[in-house]
Design an enzyme around this catalytic site. Structure first.
Site, short mmCIF file in Angstrom:
data_model
loop_
_atom_site.label_atom_id
_atom_site.label_comp_id
_atom_site.label_asym_id
_atom_site.label_seq_id
_atom_site.Cartn_x
_atom_site.Cartn_y
_atom_site.Cartn_z
N CYS A 1 0.86 -1.18 0.00
CA CYS A 1 0.00 0.00 0.00
C CYS A 1 0.89 1.22 0.00
CB CYS A 1 -1.06 -0.04 1.10
SG CYS A 1 -0.65 0.70 2.65
N ASP A 2 0.32 2.40 0.08
CA ASP A 2 1.14 3.60 -0.08
C ASP A 2 2.17 3.72 1.02
OD1 ASP A 2 1.85 6.29 -1.13
OD2 ASP A 2 1.08 6.86 0.84
#
Lengths: 149, 102
Positions: free
Chosen positions: B16-17
């Site tokens: 994810c980010d």
């Protein structure tokens, strides 16, 4: 204790917010207030939400910052804010925000506990309807103790 | 479209980010589901997907970035963090040693 992951001061169960962004700002302000993040972290939380929603299901969202925002985190901490009147989260009604400030993996066990709770309808409802901070710490807390060992 | 067999998956990466929130939650549930299979589950920011990942699971909104970072890896995109059918398919393929189209 002020250095714990889930500070009792960061559990607020009677909040109101006019919008998703308003709710995220409130969450961010609590993280700043308990000394877990710099004020600039709040903008990265809003940015993250713009790109991908942090709604995880069962009326719960887990707002947190971006990768760049990690530099603005002072210590790993969570904040639990409950919005009894619900907040419109891109079409999903959100009752509970579990806001995250984390640089390391100190909060992993607690998020694992949250995932377990959300996969169990009854526990998810209990968490969503909690009006006492003790209920929140009990549901998330036993795992938190394990994590400290 | 590529095909990977569940038996060949030794390391699954949830990207994810920031690697701070949702990926952590998903990785923890996958770790539990795949505990018996011996598959390693890691969560990382999308920019630092490890070279030894056999399959990468990430939110649809990040799939393009994941592909540019790890062009040779099978990428599985999902929409919801808990109980997404795309993720369930990966778990099944690993548990049953069946083929997975990605």
């Amino acid at each position: 204790m002020s250095d714990q992951l889930l500070d009792p001061r960061a559990i607020r169960l009677g909040e109101t917010a006019a919008s998703r962004d308003d709710a995220i700002r409130l969450c961010g302000e609590v993280l700043v207030e308990i000394g877990a993040a710099e004020p600039g972290y709040i903008d990265t939380m809003l940015a993250r939400e713009q790109s991908i929603s942090t709604y995880v299901g069962e009326g719960v969202a887990i707002p947190h910052g971006t990768l760049a925002g990690k530099d603005l985190v002072k210590r790993d901490a969570l904040a639990v804010l409950r919005f009894p009147e619900t907040v419109d989260w891109d079409g999903e009604p959100v009752t509970l925000c579990v806001a995250i400030a984390a640089q390391g993996d100190g909060h992993v066990e607690l998020l694992a506990a949250l995932a377990e709770i959300l996969l169990d309808e009854d526990q998810a409802r209990e968490l969503r309807e909690a009006t006492e901070p003790e209920t929140v710490t009990r549901l998330l807390g036993s795992i938190q103790e394990e994590a400290k060992q | 479209m590529a095909t990977i067999n569940g038996k060949d998956i030794r390391k699954l990466v949830v990207a994810c980010d920031a690697g701070m929130g949702s990926s952590v939650m998903l990785a923890s549930t996958l770790r539990k589901q795949l505990g018996k299979s011996g598959v390693t589950v890691e969560h990382t920011p999308v920019n630092s997907i490890p070279a030894d990942a056999d399959v990468v699971v990430c939110h649809n909104g990040l799939a393009a970035r994941a592909r540019s970072v790890a062009p040779d890896k099978p990428i599985v995109g999902f929409q919801v963090f808990l109980g997404d059918p795309a993720v369930t398919r990966v778990v099944k393929a690993i548990q049953q040693g069946t083929d997975l189209n990605v």
